[in-house]
Design a protein around this motif. Structure first.
Motif, PDB file in Angstrom:
ATOM      1  N   ASP A  90       0.950  -1.212  -0.035  1.00 43.02           N
ATOM      2  CA  ASP A  90       0.094   0.043  -0.061  1.00 43.02           C
ATOM      3  C   ASP A  90       1.012   1.024  -0.113  1.00 43.02           C
ATOM      4  O   ASP A  90       2.005   1.435   0.345  1.00 43.02           O
ATOM      5  CB  ASP A  90      -0.822   0.137   1.166  1.00 43.02           C
ATOM      6  N   ARG A  91       0.213   2.317  -0.343  1.00 38.78           N
ATOM      7  CA  ARG A  91       1.142   3.684  -0.480  1.00 38.78           C
ATOM      8  C   ARG A  91       1.625   3.732   0.925  1.00 38.78           C
ATOM      9  O   ARG A  91       2.989   4.375   0.985  1.00 38.78           O
ATOM     10  CB  ARG A  91       0.017   4.660  -1.015  1.00 38.78           C
ATOM     11  N   SER A  92       1.182   3.710   2.037  1.00 40.84           N
ATOM     12  CA  SER A  92       1.469   4.017   3.266  1.00 40.84           C
ATOM     13  C   SER A  92       2.803   3.385   3.596  1.00 40.84           C
ATOM     14  O   SER A  92       3.281   3.942   4.424  1.00 40.84           O
ATOM     15  CB  SER A  92       0.220   3.883   4.414  1.00 40.84           C
ATOM     16  N   GLU A  93       2.761   2.247   3.157  1.00 38.58           N
ATOM     17  CA  GLU A  93       4.064   1.338   3.586  1.00 38.58           C
ATOM     18  C   GLU A  93       5.130   1.468   2.722  1.00 38.58           C
ATOM     19  O   GLU A  93       6.435   0.746   2.945  1.00 38.58           O
ATOM     20  CB  GLU A  93       3.459  -0.182   3.986  1.00 38.58           C
ATOM     21  N   ALA A  94       4.806   1.768   1.489  1.00 42.24           N
ATOM     22  CA  ALA A  94       5.813   1.418   0.440  1.00 42.24           C
ATOM     23  C   ALA A  94       7.028   2.548   0.764  1.00 42.24           C
ATOM     24  O   ALA A  94       6.750   3.724   0.966  1.00 42.24           O
ATOM     25  CB  ALA A  94       5.209   1.855  -0.912  1.00 42.24           C
ATOM     26  N   THR A  95       8.490   1.934   0.591  1.00 49.59           N
ATOM     27  CA  THR A  95       9.411   3.069   0.571  1.00 49.59           C
ATOM     28  C   THR A  95      10.216   2.645  -0.520  1.00 49.59           C
ATOM     29  O   THR A  95      10.213   1.430  -1.100  1.00 49.59           O
ATOM     30  CB  THR A  95      10.214   2.927   2.069  1.00 49.59           C
ATOM     31  N   GLN A  96      11.359   3.473  -0.906  1.00 49.92           N
ATOM     32  CA  GLN A  96      12.096   3.061  -1.773  1.00 49.92           C
ATOM     33  C   GLN A  96      13.029   1.990  -1.675  1.00 49.92           C
ATOM     34  O   GLN A  96      13.170   1.021  -2.610  1.00 49.92           O
ATOM     35  CB  GLN A  96      13.192   4.319  -2.277  1.00 49.92           C
ATOM     36  N   GLU A  97      13.495   1.533  -0.400  1.00 51.91           N
ATOM     37  CA  GLU A  97      14.408   0.645  -0.108  1.00 51.91           C
ATOM     38  C   GLU A  97      13.509  -0.670  -0.222  1.00 51.91           C
ATOM     39  O   GLU A  97      14.050  -1.817  -0.661  1.00 51.91           O
ATOM     40  CB  GLU A  97      14.790   0.951   1.378  1.00 51.91           C
ATOM     41  N   LYS A  98      12.162  -0.575   0.338  1.00 54.59           N
ATOM     42  CA  LYS A  98      11.358  -1.808   0.405  1.00 54.59           C
ATOM     43  C   LYS A  98      11.236  -2.356  -1.281  1.00 54.59           C
ATOM     44  O   LYS A  98      11.143  -3.331  -1.580  1.00 54.59           O
ATOM     45  CB  LYS A  98      10.109  -1.768   0.846  1.00 54.59           C
ATOM     46  N   VAL A  99      10.665  -1.349  -1.896  1.00 49.90           N
ATOM     47  CA  VAL A  99      10.358  -1.698  -3.308  1.00 49.90           C
ATOM     48  C   VAL A  99      11.542  -2.341  -4.128  1.00 49.90           C
ATOM     49  O   VAL A  99      11.589  -3.176  -4.873  1.00 49.90           O
ATOM     50  CB  VAL A  99       9.934  -0.364  -4.011  1.00 49.90           C
ATOM     51  N   LEU A 100      12.832  -1.584  -3.910  1.00 48.86           N
ATOM     52  CA  LEU A 100      14.023  -1.827  -4.516  1.00 48.86           C
ATOM     53  C   LEU A 100      14.540  -3.362  -4.137  1.00 48.86           C
ATOM     54  O   LEU A 100      14.907  -4.274  -4.917  1.00 48.86           O
ATOM     55  CB  LEU A 100      15.228  -0.952  -4.201  1.00 48.86           C
ATOM     56  N   ALA A 101      14.353  -3.689  -2.835  1.00 51.92           N
ATOM     57  CA  ALA A 101      14.662  -4.936  -2.290  1.00 51.92           C
ATOM     58  C   ALA A 101      13.847  -6.130  -2.919  1.00 51.92           C
ATOM     59  O   ALA A 101      14.258  -6.936  -3.325  1.00 51.92           O
ATOM     60  CB  ALA A 101      14.633  -5.003  -0.846  1.00 51.92           C
ATOM     61  N   ALA A 102      12.427  -5.718  -2.874  1.00 56.38           N
ATOM     62  CA  ALA A 102      11.616  -6.746  -3.658  1.00 56.38           C
ATOM     63  C   ALA A 102      12.021  -7.109  -5.086  1.00 56.38           C
ATOM     64  O   ALA A 102      12.111  -8.200  -5.876  1.00 56.38           O
ATOM     65  CB  ALA A 102      10.209  -6.390  -3.495  1.00 56.38           C
ATOM     66  N   ALA A 103      12.422  -5.782  -5.647  1.00 52.94           N
ATOM     67  CA  ALA A 103      12.565  -5.915  -7.248  1.00 52.94           C
ATOM     68  C   ALA A 103      13.951  -6.520  -7.414  1.00 52.94           C
ATOM     69  O   ALA A 103      14.014  -7.198  -8.664  1.00 52.94           O
ATOM     70  CB  ALA A 103      12.705  -4.441  -7.695  1.00 52.94           C
ATOM     71  N   MET A 104      14.863  -6.690  -6.722  1.00 56.06           N
ATOM     72  CA  MET A 104      15.935  -7.335  -6.649  1.00 56.06           C
ATOM     73  C   MET A 104      16.105  -8.658  -6.078  1.00 56.06           C
ATOM     74  O   MET A 104      16.884  -9.515  -6.282  1.00 56.06           O
ATOM     75  CB  MET A 104      17.268  -6.620  -5.871  1.00 56.06           C
ATOM     76  N   GLY A 105      14.758  -9.324  -5.812  1.00 58.49           N
ATOM     77  CA  GLY A 105      14.698 -10.419  -5.385  1.00 58.49           C
ATOM     78  C   GLY A 105      14.872 -10.833  -4.010  1.00 58.49           C
ATOM     79  O   GLY A 105      15.208 -12.109  -3.784  1.00 58.49           O
ATOM     80  N   ALA A 106      15.094  -9.926  -3.209  1.00 54.60           N
ATOM     81  CA  ALA A 106      15.770 -10.235  -1.791  1.00 54.60           C
ATOM     82  C   ALA A 106      14.339 -10.738  -1.083  1.00 54.60           C
ATOM     83  O   ALA A 106      13.163 -10.810  -1.173  1.00 54.60           O
ATOM     84  CB  ALA A 106      15.759  -8.879  -1.053  1.00 54.60           C
ATOM     85  N   GLU A 107      14.968 -12.054  -0.125  1.00 55.18           N
ATOM     86  CA  GLU A 107      13.696 -12.846   0.371  1.00 55.18           C
ATOM     87  C   GLU A 107      12.982 -12.260   1.426  1.00 55.18           C
ATOM     88  O   GLU A 107      11.797 -12.279   1.622  1.00 55.18           O
ATOM     89  CB  GLU A 107      14.574 -13.826   1.149  1.00 55.18           C
ATOM     90  N   THR A 108      13.462 -11.012   1.951  1.00 56.70           N
ATOM     91  CA  THR A 108      12.439 -10.265   2.651  1.00 56.70           C
ATOM     92  C   THR A 108      12.741  -8.694   2.254  1.00 56.70           C
ATOM     93  O   THR A 108      13.878  -8.280   2.159  1.00 56.70           O
ATOM     94  CB  THR A 108      12.847 -10.104   4.269  1.00 56.70           C
ATOM     95  N   TYR A 109      11.744  -7.890   2.504  1.00 58.82           N
ATOM     96  CA  TYR A 109      11.721  -6.445   2.134  1.00 58.82           C
ATOM     97  C   TYR A 109      11.085  -5.539   3.037  1.00 58.82           C
ATOM     98  O   TYR A 109      10.614  -4.384   3.040  1.00 58.82           O
ATOM     99  CB  TYR A 109      11.133  -6.128   0.820  1.00 58.82           C
ATOM    100  N   ASP A 110      11.055  -6.060   4.512  1.00 57.69           N
ATOM    101  CA  ASP A 110      10.061  -5.429   5.612  1.00 57.69           C
ATOM    102  C   ASP A 110      11.126  -4.629   6.015  1.00 57.69           C
ATOM    103  O   ASP A 110      12.334  -4.650   6.086  1.00 57.69           O
ATOM    104  CB  ASP A 110       9.689  -6.494   6.356  1.00 57.69           C
TER     105      ASP A 110
END
Length: 412
Positions: free
Chosen positions: A392-412
């Motif tokens: 959601d917009r409220s939880e999304a950050t640049q770090e979280k989005v990038l981590a997920a996009a790079m295939g990191a197992e966790t992006y929390d």
């Protein structure tokens, strides 16, 4: 570039290397070796013999740069040289620019990306509506001031987002597998919201959207539009069900450049303009096009102007007008602000806001992280053709989005 020719032939076109013994014969070894040296300087692992038609957009852009470097020019003008490059390719290009600068080459660097301007340039000249506004020393100014000079007013915010009011389910994709991939993708989009699609270059974002629109083949999967399943995944079926697609490459895939503004805008809604005889209602077509030109504030001498002569921002508005004319209720924007200036970007964002307020579902694919975070109500993240995260917009950050996009197992 000439697609049918090789990289080397494109780099040296009109300046071919000839053998000393037989001046009428091309010395292919010298041409290939010279091209390879330039490609190596650009850190490109490409075969000079390879046809340009087999290259991606980013690689073709680098071949154009290689051609310019082969001229050993004293003045190099780069017009949006990074528009189709990855971050690694941009870094390599900037290293080349710095090397050329040390050799005494003057470089004019035209870009809509202000972070690039501040990273690579020493001085800046701001133009607006074809007129000189001001020259600045970039070490003594900041982005907000540049934006103010570009648009002629202060921007309270670069991303004028309005609160979302999620409505009904507009699009439901179930277990869709794009041809030649190994991942099933499922997601939903709702009226009254902007759904952002994030991911690195090559993650499969564009391919997924093209498959939903019916432009690319799928191995399996179902698509529902306002609860009704599309029996055939074809562009015709998508258009008639209310889906519009603004492609990443608007000049090649979104517009017919040799046609007029009028013809481009009415292109997707001709079936709505036919009478009982099958003939077009030309007066109604003209009235409709003039209405959209006025509503979207498309800057053009007239609706009969060839669309190839409009600016990038106005071309994008013509593509949008085409889908509004077809009464699309689901709009897919693939890189909606690529190649347009800051002022035009804000206009596009405002139009997107108007669309969601009017109950349209907007899906936005973007490589611009600030754009995704600034305009999306929800963000889906793709990695290797699979959806790996939803935020959601409220939880999304640049770090979280990038981590997920790079295939990191966790992006929390």
């Amino acid at each position: 570039l000439v697609p049918q020719l090789s990289i080397a032939e494109n780099v040296w076109i009109g300046r071919e290397k000839f053998s000393n013994e037989t001046l009428h014969l091309i010395d292919w070894k010298v041409m290939y070796d010279s091209t390879q040296k330039i490609l190596n300087d650009l850190h490109l692992s490409l075969d000079p013999r390879r046809p340009v038609s087999g290259l991606g957009v980013a690689q073709q852009q680098m071949v154009e740069i290689a051609k310019a470097l082969s001229l050993d020019a004293k003045l190099l003008i780069m017009d949006e040289p990074t528009s189709a490059l990855t971050s690694t390719e941009i870094k390599n290009l900037f290293n080349v620019i710095r090397t050329l600068k040390k050799r005494g080459v003057a470089i004019i660097f035209i870009s809509h990306h202000l972070d690039e301007i501040f990273e690579i340039c020493d001085r800046g000249t701001i133009l607006r509506d074809g007129e000189f506004i001001q020259a600045v020393d970039l070490s003594e100014t900041h982005q907000d001031e540049i934006i103010r000079l570009m648009v002629g007013r202060s921007l309270e915010q670069q991303y004028p987002k309005i609160p979302a009011h999620r409505g009904e389910e507009a699009l439901r994709v179930e277990n869709l597998r794009v041809k030649h991939t190994a991942s099933d993708v499922s997601f939903r989009a709702y009226t009254g919201e902007i759904l952002g699609i994030a991911g690195l270059v090559g993650a499969g974002r564009t391919e997924l959207m093209r498959a939903v629109f019916g432009a690319d083949k799928v191995d399996k999967g179902r698509v529902f539009v306002f609860g009704n399943e599309l029996k055939k995944l074809t562009p015709k079926s998508a258009i008639r069900s209310g889906i519009g697609f603004l492609p990443e490459d608007r000049k090649q895939q979104g517009l017919v450049l040799i046609l007029s503004v009028l013809e481009n805008i009415s292109l997707a809604s001709l079936f709505k303009l036919r009478g009982k005889t099958g003939l077009l209602h030309l007066r109604e077509e003209r009235r409709q096009v003039e209405d959209f030109v006025s509503r979207l504030r498309i800057t053009t001498p007239g609706i009969n102007q060839l669309v190839q002569y409009l600016s990038g921002g106005n071309q994008q508005k013509v593509v949008l007008a085409k889908w509004l004319a077809s009464r699309s209720r689901i709009l897919i924007f693939d890189e909606p602000t690529r190649g347009i200036d800051v002022g035009a970007k804000v206009e596009v964002y405002s139009l997107m806001n108007q669309l969601v307020e009017n109950g349209v579902a907007v899906i936005m694919v973007s490589s611009e992280m600030p754009e995704l975070l600034g305009m999306s109500d929800r963000i889906l993240v793709m990695h290797e053709n699979a959806l790996v995260a939803e935020m959601d917009r409220s939880e999304a950050t640049q770090e979280k989005v990038l981590a997920a996009a790079m295939g990191a197992e966790t992006y929390d």
